[in-house]
Scaffold this motif. Structure first.
Motif, short mmCIF file in Angstrom:
data_model
loop_
_atom_site.label_atom_id
_atom_site.label_comp_id
_atom_site.label_asym_id
_atom_site.label_seq_id
_atom_site.Cartn_x
_atom_site.Cartn_y
_atom_site.Cartn_z
N THR A 21 -48.51 71.67 -14.26
CA THR A 21 -49.29 71.28 -15.43
C THR A 21 -48.38 70.60 -16.46
OG1 THR A 21 -48.98 73.47 -16.38
CG2 THR A 21 -51.04 73.07 -15.22
N SER A 22 -47.51 69.73 -15.97
CA SER A 22 -46.54 69.12 -16.88
C SER A 22 -47.06 67.85 -17.52
CB SER A 22 -45.28 68.75 -16.11
OG SER A 22 -45.53 67.59 -15.34
N ARG A 23 -48.31 67.50 -17.20
CA ARG A 23 -48.71 66.14 -17.57
C ARG A 23 -49.25 66.01 -18.98
NH1 ARG A 23 -52.37 63.74 -12.98
NH2 ARG A 23 -50.82 62.16 -12.57
N TYR A 24 -49.37 64.76 -19.41
CA TYR A 24 -50.09 64.45 -20.63
C TYR A 24 -51.02 63.30 -20.32
CZ TYR A 24 -46.75 60.54 -21.14
OH TYR A 24 -45.99 59.41 -20.93
N ALA A 25 -52.07 63.19 -21.13
CA ALA A 25 -53.05 62.12 -20.93
C ALA A 25 -52.98 61.17 -22.13
CB ALA A 25 -54.45 62.71 -20.83
N ILE A 26 -52.98 59.88 -21.85
CA ILE A 26 -53.18 58.93 -22.93
C ILE A 26 -54.65 58.53 -22.87
CG2 ILE A 26 -52.60 56.65 -23.85
CD1 ILE A 26 -49.84 57.03 -22.74
N ILE A 27 -55.33 58.69 -23.98
CA ILE A 27 -56.77 58.42 -24.00
C ILE A 27 -57.08 57.38 -25.07
CG2 ILE A 27 -59.03 59.47 -24.41
CD1 ILE A 27 -58.03 61.76 -22.71
N THR A 28 -57.73 56.31 -24.61
CA THR A 28 -57.99 55.18 -25.50
C THR A 28 -59.03 54.29 -24.83
OG1 THR A 28 -56.85 53.40 -26.75
CG2 THR A 28 -56.12 53.76 -24.49
N LYS A 29 -59.32 53.16 -25.43
CA LYS A 29 -60.19 52.19 -24.74
C LYS A 29 -59.29 51.18 -24.03
CE LYS A 29 -63.77 48.72 -25.50
NZ LYS A 29 -64.72 48.12 -26.45
N SER A 30 -59.60 50.93 -22.77
CA SER A 30 -58.70 50.12 -21.94
C SER A 30 -58.80 48.63 -22.22
CB SER A 30 -59.04 50.35 -20.47
OG SER A 30 -58.44 49.35 -19.66
N PRO A 31 -57.65 47.98 -22.43
CA PRO A 31 -57.66 46.53 -22.58
C PRO A 31 -57.81 45.80 -21.24
CG PRO A 31 -55.43 47.39 -22.94
CD PRO A 31 -56.33 48.57 -22.65
N LEU A 32 -57.66 46.53 -20.13
CA LEU A 32 -57.81 45.89 -18.82
C LEU A 32 -59.27 45.87 -18.40
CD1 LEU A 32 -56.33 44.66 -16.32
CD2 LEU A 32 -56.31 46.96 -15.35
N THR A 33 -59.98 46.95 -18.66
CA THR A 33 -61.35 47.09 -18.17
C THR A 33 -62.41 47.11 -19.28
OG1 THR A 33 -61.21 49.49 -18.26
CG2 THR A 33 -60.53 48.45 -16.21
N GLY A 34 -62.00 47.45 -20.49
CA GLY A 34 -62.97 47.60 -21.57
C GLY A 34 -63.71 48.93 -21.52
N THR A 35 -63.32 49.77 -20.56
CA THR A 35 -63.95 51.08 -20.42
C THR A 35 -63.13 52.13 -21.18
OG1 THR A 35 -62.60 51.62 -18.50
CG2 THR A 35 -64.71 50.55 -18.07
N PHE A 36 -63.62 53.36 -21.12
CA PHE A 36 -62.83 54.54 -21.46
C PHE A 36 -61.58 54.52 -20.59
CE2 PHE A 36 -61.76 58.89 -20.10
CZ PHE A 36 -61.59 59.52 -21.33
N LEU A 37 -60.47 54.95 -21.15
CA LEU A 37 -59.25 55.05 -20.34
C LEU A 37 -58.59 56.40 -20.54
CD1 LEU A 37 -56.98 53.87 -18.50
CD2 LEU A 37 -55.89 53.02 -20.58
N ASP A 38 -58.37 57.09 -19.42
CA ASP A 38 -57.48 58.25 -19.43
C ASP A 38 -56.42 57.98 -18.39
OD1 ASP A 38 -59.52 58.43 -17.46
OD2 ASP A 38 -59.19 60.57 -17.21
N THR A 39 -55.16 58.00 -18.80
CA THR A 39 -54.08 57.71 -17.87
C THR A 39 -52.97 58.74 -18.10
OG1 THR A 39 -52.52 56.00 -17.14
CG2 THR A 39 -53.20 55.89 -19.43
#
Lengths: 615, 134
Positions: free
Chosen positions: A75-93
């Motif tokens: 469980t070492s991860r983190y999520a970047i959450i924003t609106k994607s400039p590639l797809t225009g969708t929600f983005l969680d990466t």
């Protein structure tokens, strides 16, 4: 409160260079846990629909979850959450490594950033405090140098950095955010969102720790799970010995290995880029992320030849597929170099590999020439030209570099000449390395993934092309996607790593041990259902609907040439059938929009009340 | 022969589970900064890991030099531990240790060094790669 959460959210107003701390919304935390879910809830609330992802108005957030930083394995991860400039969708990466836990130890469950800094800046977060600092010493520098210099600047040799390279600074829509040199929140262009905000990096170091309600019981349970469920779990065996590169041979055998810009599902040079090649030729040692008992990562270093000295963690299967076979590259050393360049410059290897494969395709077809490529002979398999492409893209050098920095789809639209038909994507996100023409469920998985084509939302390929199922039968594929999207939604809300083959009961046990709140599988399924519906509502609010849940025409019209997939394609009617079934399973209307009842049943009545199409 | 932990560092993958369980058992928190095992993945040669911990060396200059006489012998184990009540956090032990085996806690009020959990080191139990031994 000893419940895994720090209870604090860091607010950053970049335009006015101000930071503040506010309490975490605990009501939402109970409904959405953390990571994907909680990040989505905040983003839905705070982002004005129709916002240009690269404008100051986009909201850029970094999320952990209650389990991050504890002894719950993987469980070492983190999520970047924003609106994607590639797809225009929600983005969680997401990225693994060490940054996520460090942010928790520094005192925050999340960082939410708005506006645009007046000058290049970075954010320094340390033990409950935060400061926006001048990034003049690192702006223009690559990731490796940036991490080193920022550690020096903050005076903490163990500080963790999540930042961008030149690709993000130059607003490439395929730029990722990198931490620990090689761990990338790669997909969807989060790096460009950093760049658009004049934000070079977030640097964290903390010593505040994370607490759970009953530590002694917790440690006993965690030790047992670590041994039985992680170290001795047979599902993890391949990851321990090989890691994801083991999939190259599986895909070659199933004839779904993307080759030469998806013109074939088999690559005659696959043995030069598979797991055995990696182990024999470039492997140095295994490497783990924080708190992981598996250590799937492999440090690789090129021993001699043109790319001598190049090193990376991996390359992972997706990189070997998109940046290997799909570019006709037959030597692992060249892929290591390409991956190192992508790490250094801050590019997503999936999108960058796909973009280069596309460029090679149109170069060989004579649509672009040496004039466009800065003199590079951009043919499939030309390692020398290929290895220069990440820098061309990240620095926007030459006409083709500048175009590909926008992502493959936008590049093709600007080039015209029917090249858009050669782009293999969903919603503008380039396909990962599983050809749906030999795993029909993947066509649906890609089409319905919330952030555009993706392999981490549903993975039906496991049970068809790699398993005993029928890769071309539509039966049950919608159900697999539906079920896995729910599971991944709660798994990503707890910010688990994909590679932990943990059962729902196991996840519930961990959640309860960390937060003190009751949980079981049915509760987790309710959370996952809520999160996926919320994200769908977000995307619908942004204008997405059935018309966007599609596959590229080539998947239907261009059958694969060899092996088990010879003559195979994805018939349109099969795709349509799966999609209709999928909408039904989700309780969405014929246009792919969640109905009022579906939203209300998932505990999203307040969201339903704010959606125009339901008024 | 020293009585402290031994590590085959080349097997270490840098996961820090040792540091997590160490801080959990000693301070009741997950907090590598308060752990008696320091795990550092080295930069700029990534992939290499450096482990710092008290080896319970025979010469133990920390014991000799401690002005508060706060580093005491656990007679059962024949090893030395820091008595946090008596330690003043002066940092002398940190200065004289040739192995980077001890350091100050984040609030700089006392020194941290491996006490072998009184005989059953938790880190050995959790290490998934069998790096640590006694």
């Amino acid at each position: 409160m000893a419940d895994g959460y720090t209870g604090n959210v860091l607010r950053v107003d970049l335009s006015n260079e101000k930071t503040s701390v506010e309490p975490l919304n605990r009501e939402w935390a109970k409904e959405f846990i953390g990571g994907k879910g909680l990040g989505a809830r905040y983003l839905f609330e705070e982002l004005k629909p129709g916002t240009d992802p690269l404008s100051p108005d986009n909201v850029l957030s970094i999320w952990t979850g209650p389990l991050v930083g504890t002894m719950v394995p993987l469980t070492s991860r983190y999520a970047i959450i924003t609106k994607s400039p590639l797809t225009g969708t929600f983005l969680d990466t997401y990225a693994g490594g060490y940054f996520g836990p460090e942010l928790k130890y520094a005192g925050f469950d999340a960082v939410i950033m708005n506006g645009k800094a007046p000058k290049p800046s970075y954010l320094w977060v340390n033990d409950g405090k935060a400061e926006i600092r001048d990034a003049k010493n690192v702006w223009g520098k690559d990731i490796f140098k940036t991490e080193e210099l920022l550690r020096e600047e903050v005076g903490e040799k163990a500080a963790r950095v999540a930042g961008i390279g030149q690709a993000g600074e130059k607003l490439s829509r395929i730029a990722g955010v990198t931490s620990d040199i090689t761990r990338n929140a790669g997909r969807g262009g989060a790096g460009a969102v950093f760049g658009s905000k004049n934000l070079k990096a977030v640097v964290a170091k903390g010593s505040l720790g994370v607490e759970v309600p009953k530590m002694d019981e917790f440690v006993k349970m965690a030790k047992e799970m670590l041994l039985k469920d992680v170290v001795e779990n047979p599902e993890h065996a391949g990851l321990v010995t090989d890691g994801t590169p083991i999939i190259v041979d599986m895909s070659q055998d199933a004839a779904i290995l993307p080759t030469n810009n998806w013109h074939s599902g088999q690559f005659d040079g696959y043995q030069g880029i598979d797991s055995d090649a990696l182990k024999k030729r470039v492997f140095v040692r295994k490497k783990a992320c924080f708190g992981c008992g598996i250590a799937c990562g492999s440090w690789a270093k090129v021993k001699d030849g043109a790319f001598k000295g190049a090193s990376t963690e991996g390359p992972e299967y997706e990189t070997l597929g998109l940046a290997g076979s799909n570019c006709g590259i037959r030597n692992i050393e060249a892929v290591v170099k390409f991956a190192e360049e992508c790490d250094r410059l801050g590019l997503d290897t999936i999108s960058a590999g796909a973009a280069v494969g596309f460029a090679m395709d149109i170069y060989e077809k004579g649509i672009i020439t040496n004039e466009d490529t800065g003199g590079l002979e951009l043919k499939f398999g030309n390692e020398e030209a290929y290895a220069k492409m990440p820098e061309m893209i990240a620095e926007r050098k030459s006409k083709i570099g500048d175009l590909l920095a926008e992502g493959t789809l936008l590049a093709a639209r600007k080039i015209g000449k029917d090249t858009e038909k050669l782009v293999v994507h969903a919603k503008g996100s380039e396909y990962p390395a599983y050809d749906p023409r030999g795993s029909i469920g993947m066509a649906l998985a890609y089409a319905t993934s919330d952030r555009g084509a993706d392999h981490n939302r549903a993975w039906p390929v496991a049970s068809d092309a790699y398993g005993d199922g029928d890769p071309w039968s539509t039966e049950g594929k919608a159900a697999i996607c539906h079920e896995e999207q729910i599971m991944k939604s709660y798994k990503w809300s707890m910010v688990f790593c994909d590679f932990y083959g943990v059962s729902p009961e196991g996840m519930a046990k961990y959640y309860t041990a960390v937060t003190g709140q009751p949980a079981d599988e049915s509760w987790l399924v309710a959370v996952g259902t809520r999160v996926w519906n919320l994200v769908r509502a977000f995307n619908v609010r942004e204008g997405f609907s059935k018309k966007d849940d599609d596959m590229p025409e080539r998947m239907e019209t261009e059958p694969l040439p060899s092996g088990k997939t010879a003559g195979k394609a994805v018939p349109r009617e099969s795709f349509d059938k799966m999609l209709a079934e999928y909408y039904q399973l989700w309780g969405w209307d014929e246009d792919g929009r969640p109905t009022k009842k579906t939203l209300e049943d998932s505990g999203l009545g307040d969201i339903a009340a704010r959606l125009d199409y339901l008024k | 022969m020293s009585k402290g932990l031994k590590a085959e560092v080349e097997k270490c993958t840098g996961c820090q589970l040792c540091a997590l369980v160490c801080s959990a058992s000693h301070v009741g928190k997950f907090n590598p900064s308060e752990s008696m095992m320091n795990v550092m993945d080295l930069y700029p040669e990534p992939g290499e890991v450096k482990l710092s911990y008290c080896t319970q060396c025979d010469e133990h200059p920390c014991v000799e030099e401690c002005p508060a006489e706060a580093i005491k012998l656990n007679e059962a184990l024949g090893t030395y531990y820091v008595d946090r009540e008596e330690c003043t956090g002066c940092g002398m032990c940190v200065e004289v240790c040739p192995y980077e085996g001890c350091w100050l806690d984040p609030s700089e009020s006392y020194a941290i060094k491996c006490d072998l959990c009184g005989g059953t080191p938790q880190c050995i139990e959790v290490c998934p790669k069998g790096v640590l031994k006694r």
